[in-house]
Design an enzyme around this catalytic site. Structure first.
Site, PDB file in Angstrom:
ATOM      1  N   GLY A 146       0.831  -1.200   0.000  1.00 26.40           N
ATOM      2  CA  GLY A 146       0.000   0.000   0.000  1.00 26.40           C
ATOM      3  C   GLY A 146       0.866   1.251   0.000  1.00 26.40           C
ATOM      4  O   GLY A 146       1.976   1.281  -0.553  1.00 26.40           O
ATOM      5  N   SER A 147       0.373   2.265   0.679  1.00 23.00           N
ATOM      6  CA  SER A 147       1.001   3.584   0.577  1.00 23.00           C
ATOM      7  C   SER A 147       2.393   3.648   1.173  1.00 23.00           C
ATOM      8  O   SER A 147       3.137   4.597   0.896  1.00 23.00           O
ATOM      9  CB  SER A 147       0.120   4.627   1.260  1.00 23.00           C
ATOM     10  OG  SER A 147      -1.168   4.590   0.667  1.00 23.00           O
ATOM     11  N   THR A 148       2.759   2.719   2.006  1.00 26.73           N
ATOM     12  CA  THR A 148       4.135   2.766   2.524  1.00 26.73           C
ATOM     13  C   THR A 148       5.134   2.656   1.384  1.00 26.73           C
ATOM     14  O   THR A 148       6.259   3.140   1.486  1.00 26.73           O
ATOM     15  CB  THR A 148       4.418   1.623   3.533  1.00 26.73           C
ATOM     16  OG1 THR A 148       4.143   0.377   2.910  1.00 26.73           O
ATOM     17  CG2 THR A 148       3.564   1.760   4.784  1.00 26.73           C
ATOM     18  N   PHE A 149       4.692   2.048   0.275  1.00 27.06           N
ATOM     19  CA  PHE A 149       5.594   1.874  -0.870  1.00 27.06           C
ATOM     20  C   PHE A 149       5.861   3.197  -1.583  1.00 27.06           C
ATOM     21  O   PHE A 149       6.776   3.312  -2.387  1.00 27.06           O
ATOM     22  CB  PHE A 149       4.992   0.847  -1.832  1.00 27.06           C
ATOM     23  CG  PHE A 149       5.955   0.330  -2.860  1.00 27.06           C
ATOM     24  CD1 PHE A 149       6.948  -0.580  -2.506  1.00 27.06           C
ATOM     25  CD2 PHE A 149       5.887   0.762  -4.188  1.00 27.06           C
ATOM     26  CE1 PHE A 149       7.837  -1.060  -3.450  1.00 27.06           C
ATOM     27  CE2 PHE A 149       6.777   0.283  -5.130  1.00 27.06           C
ATOM     28  CZ  PHE A 149       7.754  -0.628  -4.763  1.00 27.06           C
ATOM     29  N   LYS A 150       5.024   4.225  -1.278  1.00 26.06           N
ATOM     30  CA  LYS A 150       5.219   5.528  -1.911  1.00 26.06           C
ATOM     31  C   LYS A 150       6.602   6.089  -1.574  1.00 26.06           C
ATOM     32  O   LYS A 150       7.179   6.880  -2.336  1.00 26.06           O
ATOM     33  CB  LYS A 150       4.131   6.501  -1.459  1.00 26.06           C
ATOM     34  CG  LYS A 150       2.778   6.201  -2.114  1.00 26.06           C
ATOM     35  CD  LYS A 150       1.647   7.011  -1.505  1.00 26.06           C
ATOM     36  CE  LYS A 150       0.305   6.621  -2.151  1.00 26.06           C
ATOM     37  NZ  LYS A 150      -0.831   7.100  -1.371  1.00 26.06           N
TER      38      LYS A 150
END
Lengths: 485, 465
Positions: A217-221
């Site tokens: 999810g957004s942690t990969f941003k």
């Protein structure tokens, strides 16, 4: 009649020769292959009747062999019960030791390791029974306890690293199980416990920190931002990025919307730092389109995606799929599509950023001691896995992640008096279920001591980015506090 | 047999025997004490009576030999002693592992059987002043042998143990009559063959370089074959059938010196085995287990062969040490698999030592057969020797996977009274024959003292032929 008697004696000699040869084959030639057969109870009992080495955390044994008065001679016990169940695994007479350190470090614990060779020789000469080696772990008992308490009844995983060395400070996976009954010498009790464990649909035996793959999810941003900065697409945290309410994806009718349905800034534009603070999907989606799949994949690989690690347990390989087309790249840039990661891998991302872009190889065993406490292998020198980003990029990313905690979605990870860097995530995995809540962080941001990754399964709220911040961030905070205090 | 050799006045070698006996007793007692030290850390409390009893028992045979058979072979008794003793040690060791102590233990019963066996051996040595006396009982032996062999088939008496019906039960005692049948039949074959050897060896046609017997002379071998087939079919015991038929063919060959008998014998037995294999699943299973004892299905069915092999392998070269291994994991560790049990704890060195002891025992038997002067004695000695060697091959070959496993006892070592008694009788007979073989020939066979039976028996032999 003496001639036939002599001939019969030759026959007798031949019969005996056959027996002598057969005995030699069984007791010399085939010793190893016969001993290695899985069904051979003697080999099993040999292993069980040897004093297996202890596993130590902070001076306390979390697994030890206690002498008992039965044919197995030693009972494997786990004084902390559930807390370290996925770290140690269990040691069962029927099932063996399929999980955890009991499996991965079996040769050291049993005393069969080549590094114990000299000791075995002296034991043979002195007639002492060879005892296994004792493992001292890198785990911080307080952090482990804090992670366990904070995760509470939720399913999920918490893993903490020392960013400078790669030492694993906490490793908690929920649900847990008690390894004691399965290791019992009461074979019925052990069989029942194993039956229950192996049939549990929530898979308590699974170490979710290293062997469960989640969409990040957004942690990969953070990884996408690192790729944009490293490739020179963006210069710093204040670079302008597109931030519409909805991003049109090429080649398809599908679109990529923001969770709240609004643009991330005036004129559909925003800055990189603000995009990360509010976890703007369209901004990172468009960065994905501009970078393309390969650059994202290459950046992820520098953080450790695609590597097979052993800590010494085998870590499942985190992946960003190859040959992504444009819409897939946009999806991957926000940690969806087919991007899969272990919590440990995301902790390595946080730790890499914390350690000036340098990712250290994670490890769990601090030192190995022989039964009489001679050190056989001392604390390993930290091993650099890769330089994931330049120190400048790392410092830019740190600034952005501090802002996430100070001004954005990660506010619940804030620790008074300590600069905390973090990133929330809410990962869709099954349309019918709530998303997984994620949080990665490290602290203190100016002198990082601990990097954490938390995932709470089904812990998020569909259509909202707040899941990661509300559910996972406090857990990360608890672990960081435990290490820093 | 030249007279010049005889004039060298052979020594009795009784003192050599005494020296070897002391060594044998020492080995056995050392093994016994080691076992207890390894198991319990203490010297067994009853070591004095056990050591004393064992020593008195064995030395009494020695004394009787000095008195009644001074020229008997000096190696047979020490080897029988050490083998019997090591068997006892292993049985005692398994008792300790199973918590069967004192009079509950198998070792207790085995000690009693050993005492009875030795007593029987002494009785045979004293009562049988000359082995040639046994020739008188040729046909009685035949009857006894056949009855003993077929006894387990009598309803209510026979016991099926382990798929084979080779046991009879008399009250609390289980008995394997086949062990005694072996001796009775060896006596019968020797007596019968020494009578008919001329006919069986001379008459016949030559085909392809072999002299084949006349049809009517095939009678005896067919009877023996029929007996073996009966055992195979009704007792489902390949081991016993193989042993008897092998014994008969070997003795027939020695008596007639004609290889064609061996060819005929092998052919007949091959036919019987082929028939048994195709007709009985019992044999098919055994062959299957032999070919692949480690496959999961076969382990499910019977893991004793695999367990025995694993046990031997776990001993490796030097063994685990007496009392320090896990021989009890193998079923029948104290009987059929006692060789594996000893191999586990004494290692390859121990296994080889045991086999070499048996080999020397058989070598002494062969030497006795070569040395004794009368045909009956030669046949009986080689027959008894061959039966021990062949039985050993069948049982140890079975546990070491040379041949399919068939249940036979390991001579002198297996738990079980019938086997011990029978083997001590064999020792006594071989000692008696070897005394004849090594005793200097009487100078003048005329007017000899009345207590020397040899000339009288020689006369009798002539009369019967």
């Amino acid at each position: 009649m003496n001639t036939p008697i002599r001939r019969i004696s030759v026959v007798i000699a031949a019969l005996f020769t056959a027996l002598l040869v057969a005995s030699t084959v069984v007791q010399f030639v085939q010793v190893k292959s016969l001993g290695a057969m899985a069904a051979n109870k003697r080999t099993l009992l040999d292993n069980y009747s040897r004093e297996r080495g202890s596993i130590i955390v902070g001076g306390q044994a979390i697994a030890k062999s206690v002498p008992v008065e039965d044919q197995y001679r030693f009972l494997r016990t786990y004084p902390q019960g559930d807390l370290y169940s996925q770290v140690t695994g269990f040691y069962s007479y029927q099932v063996g030791a399929p999980y955890g350190l009991e499996h991965a470090s079996d040769d050291l614990l049993s005393g069969d390791s080549d590094s114990l060779f000299v000791r075995r020789i002296t034991d043979l000469l002195t007639g002492r029974r060879t005892a296994g080696a004792t493992l001292e772990l890198t785990i911080n008992a307080k952090a482990q306890k804090a992670a366990d308490d904070a995760l509470g009844a939720s399913k999920g995983a918490v893993v903490a690293l020392d960013p400078k060395t790669g030492a694993i400070l906490a490793m908690v996976s929920h649900p847990q199980y008690d390894p004691n009954p399965i290791s019992s010498h009461d074979l019925n009790k052990a069989a029942n416990a194993w039956e229950k464990l192996s049939n549990d649909p929530t898979k308590p035996y699974l170490n979710r920190t290293i062997n469960q793959l989640y969409p990040p999810g957004s942690t990969f941003k953070v990884v996408t931002a690192a790729a944009a900065l490293e490739t020179g697409l963006l210069s710093d945290e204040n670079s302008e990025v597109p931030g519409p309410a909805v991003l049109d994806l090429p080649l398809t009718t599908a679109t990529l919307p923001n969770e709240n349905g609004r643009a991330c800034g005036p004129n559909n534009k925003t800055t990189l730092i603000h995009a990360l603070e509010i976890s703007c999907n369209t901004a990172f989606g468009s960065l994905g389109l501009e970078l393309g799949g390969e650059k994202i994949r290459a950046q992820a690989a520098k953080f450790g995606f695609g590597d097979s690690l052993t800590i010494p347990m085998r870590v499942s390989t985190s992946t960003v799929p190859p040959d992504l087309n444009a819409p897939q790249a946009a999806q991957s840039a926000i940690g969806q599509y087919e991007v899969k990661t272990t919590p440990l891998q995301m902790a390595m991302v946080a730790a890499g950023i914390a350690n000036q872009g340098k990712v250290m190889t994670p490890y769990l065993i601090d030192s190995v001691r022989s039964a009489n406490l001679d050190v056989i292998e001392s604390t390993p020198d930290p091993v650099e896995l890769s330089q994931a980003t330049s120190p400048e990029t790392a410092s830019t990313l740190t600034k952005m992640m501090v802002s996430v905690v100070d001004n954005g979605s990660g506010v619940r990870a804030a620790i008074p008096g300590v600069k905390v860097a973090g990133k929330t995530g809410t990962a869709q995995h099954d349309p019918g279920k709530p998303p997984h809540a994620w949080f990665i962080s490290f602290a203190p941001a100016n002198d990082p001591q601990v990097a954490v990754a938390v995932v709470v399964e089904d812990g998020g709220v569909t259509g909202s980015e707040i899941g990661g911040g509300r559910v996972a961030a406090p857990i990360a905070k608890a672990v960081m506090e435990a290490v820093l205090k | 047999m030249t007279t010049t050799v005889e004039q060298l006045t052979p020594r009795t070698r009784r003192n050599s025997e005494l020296g070897l006996l002391v060594l044998a007793i020492g080995i056995v007692l050392l093994a016994w004490v080691t076992t207890d030290l390894n198991r319990n850390g203490t010297v067994p409390a009853n070591i004095i009576p056990i050591a004393g009893g064992f020593t008195v028992l064995v030395l009494s045979v020695h004394v009787v030999l000095r008195w009644k058979a001074a020229y008997a072979d000096p190696v047979l008794l020490p080897i029988a002693t050490v083998l019997n003793g090591l068997g006892l040690v292993m049985i005692h060791r398994l008792d300790l592992a199973r918590g069967k102590l004192g009079t509950d233990g198998d070792a207790y019963r085995q000690i009693i059987w050993t005492t009875l066996g030795v007593a029987l051996a002494i009785a045979v040595i004293i009562a049988l002043r000359d082995h040639r006396l046994l020739r008188r009982y040729t046909y009685v032996s035949m009857a006894v042998g056949f009855v003993l062999l077929l006894l387990p088939l009598v309803p209510g008496l026979g016991q099926t143990i382990n798929g084979s019906q080779i046991w009879i039960s008399l009250g609390p005692l289980n008995f394997q009559p086949g062990e005694f049948a072996k001796i009775a039949l060896a006596i019968f074959f020797a007596g019968y063959l020494v009578q008919t050897r001329d006919v069986l060896s001379l008459a016949g046609k030559r085909v392809l370089g072999f002299t084949f017997p006349r049809g009517r002379d095939l009678g005896p071998i067919l009877v023996a074959w029929l007996l073996a087939v009966l055992i195979l079919v009704f007792q489902k015991d390949l081991g016993t059938a193989l042993l008897f038929f092998g014994l008969f063919v070997a003795m027939l060959y020695v008596a007639t010196e004609r290889v064609s008998w061996i060819a005929i014998g092998l052919l007949l037995f091959g036919v019987a085995v082929f028939f048994a294999l195709s007709a009985f699943t019992h044999f098919q299973k055994r062959v299957d287990l032999w070919l692949d004892p480690f496959s999961p299905q076969n382990l499910e069915r019977s893991n004793q062969l695999a367990n025995g092999l694993w046990g031997m392998a776990s001993g490796g070269l030097t063994g685990t040490g007496l009392g320090a291994g896990r021989p009890w994991l193998t079923s029948f560790a104290e009987s059929d698999f006692i060789f594996s049990s000893l191999g586990e704890e004494l290692g390859l060195f121990g296994s080889v030592a045991i086999l070499v002891l048996y080999l020397i025992f058989c070598e002494r038997g062969v030497r006795t057969a070569l040395g004794v002067r009368d045909g009956f004695g030669k046949l009986l000695a080689i027959g008894l020797t061959f039966s021990v060697a062949f039985q050993l091959f069948i049982v140890i070959g079975g546990v070491t996977r040379v041949i399919p496993l068939t249940g036979l006892t390991t001579p002198f070592m297996s738990l079980g009274g019938s086997s011990l008694l029978a083997n001590w009788v064999i020792v006594a007979l071989l000692l008696r024959i070897s005394d004849q073989a090594r005793r200097p020939m009487p100078e003048i066979p005329v007017g000899v003292a009345s207590d020397d039976p040899s000339p009288a028996e020689v006369t009798q032999v002539v009369r019967m032929s």
